[in-house]
Design a protein around this motif. Structure first.
Motif, short mmCIF file in Angstrom:
data_model
loop_
_atom_site.label_atom_id
_atom_site.label_comp_id
_atom_site.label_asym_id
_atom_site.label_seq_id
_atom_site.Cartn_x
_atom_site.Cartn_y
_atom_site.Cartn_z
N HIS A 8 -12.71 -22.48 -23.42
CA HIS A 8 -11.17 -23.07 -23.03
C HIS A 8 -10.35 -22.28 -24.27
O HIS A 8 -10.78 -21.74 -25.24
CB HIS A 8 -11.23 -24.48 -23.32
N ASN A 10 -6.80 -23.90 -26.59
CA ASN A 10 -6.14 -25.14 -26.76
C ASN A 10 -4.54 -24.59 -27.05
O ASN A 10 -4.35 -23.97 -28.10
CB ASN A 10 -6.81 -25.60 -28.09
N THR A 12 -0.72 -25.73 -27.78
CA THR A 12 0.49 -26.85 -28.17
C THR A 12 1.64 -26.68 -27.22
O THR A 12 2.17 -25.79 -27.17
CB THR A 12 0.86 -27.11 -29.70
N ALA A 37 -5.17 -37.90 -28.29
CA ALA A 37 -5.73 -36.79 -29.40
C ALA A 37 -5.16 -36.78 -30.72
O ALA A 37 -4.51 -37.97 -30.97
CB ALA A 37 -5.47 -35.43 -28.69
N THR A 43 -3.74 -35.10 -24.80
CA THR A 43 -4.65 -33.72 -24.27
C THR A 43 -4.78 -33.86 -22.83
O THR A 43 -5.27 -34.91 -22.52
CB THR A 43 -5.54 -33.61 -25.18
N HIS A 45 -7.10 -31.45 -20.04
CA HIS A 45 -7.74 -30.39 -19.80
C HIS A 45 -7.43 -29.95 -18.31
O HIS A 45 -7.83 -30.78 -17.53
CB HIS A 45 -9.29 -30.72 -20.19
N TYR A 52 -11.18 -23.73 -18.88
CA TYR A 52 -9.83 -24.47 -18.80
C TYR A 52 -8.96 -24.26 -20.05
O TYR A 52 -9.27 -23.72 -21.21
CB TYR A 52 -10.30 -25.92 -18.74
N LEU A 53 -7.82 -24.89 -19.81
CA LEU A 53 -6.70 -24.85 -20.87
C LEU A 53 -6.59 -26.45 -21.37
O LEU A 53 -6.61 -27.33 -20.53
CB LEU A 53 -5.35 -24.31 -20.26
N ALA A 54 -6.67 -26.32 -22.67
CA ALA A 54 -6.62 -27.79 -23.33
C ALA A 54 -5.07 -28.00 -23.68
O ALA A 54 -4.77 -27.15 -24.69
CB ALA A 54 -7.49 -27.92 -24.43
N LEU A 55 -4.38 -28.53 -23.07
CA LEU A 55 -2.73 -28.56 -23.13
C LEU A 55 -2.48 -29.88 -24.08
O LEU A 55 -3.01 -31.01 -23.96
CB LEU A 55 -2.02 -28.78 -22.00
N TYR A 56 -2.10 -29.75 -25.28
CA TYR A 56 -2.16 -30.47 -26.28
C TYR A 56 -0.58 -30.94 -26.52
O TYR A 56 0.20 -29.92 -26.59
CB TYR A 56 -2.68 -30.27 -27.66
#
Length: 123
Positions: A8, A10, A12, A37, A43, A45, A52-56
């Motif tokens: 992944h 991550n 922001t 988070a 967050t 996923h 995956y992309l972990a969007l935070y």
């Protein structure tokens, strides 16, 4: 020697709902997980079974990033480059840097937070 792959990335982002919906449409991905988070953030996923992309987001005002600081771009592989470009444009983002060289065709775009993506197709 051990073998590996990127599991992944991550990132922001300022609006995880918008970003998650965009990547679901662009790549045919689904929301794998969602939760609280660090720093009171959230967050999502979004991806497939193995990546995956972990969007935070921590709901602060992020000014985005300067190109190359700390990364250059995230590469995304698609089956249909023209369809992917249409999705990018439908979301109000501007494709640029179209090129065709081995091993495939590609274009680039910046998302709403200044993150650069390369979309490539080997078809």
């Amino acid at each position: 020697m051990t073998k590996g792959r990127i599991e992944h990335v991550n990132l922001t982002v300022t609006d995880i709902e918008r970003s998650a919906a965009f990547f679901e449409q662009l790549l045919g991905w689904h929301q794998r997980w969602r939760g609280e988070a660090m720093n009171g953030g959230e967050t999502i996923h979004v991806g497939e079974d193995a990546t995956y992309l972990a969007l935070y987001t921590d709901r602060k005002d992020h000014a985005g990033q300067q190109k190359g600081k700390p990364m250059n771009h995230v590469g995304l592989l698609v089956d249909d480059l023209d369809a992917a470009e249409r999705v990018v444009m439908e979301h109000g983002l501007e494709p640029w840097g179209h090129d065709d060289y081995e091993p495939g065709r590609r274009f680039y775009f910046f998302d709403w937070d200044g993150i650069e993506f390369e979309v490539v197709s080997y078809v």
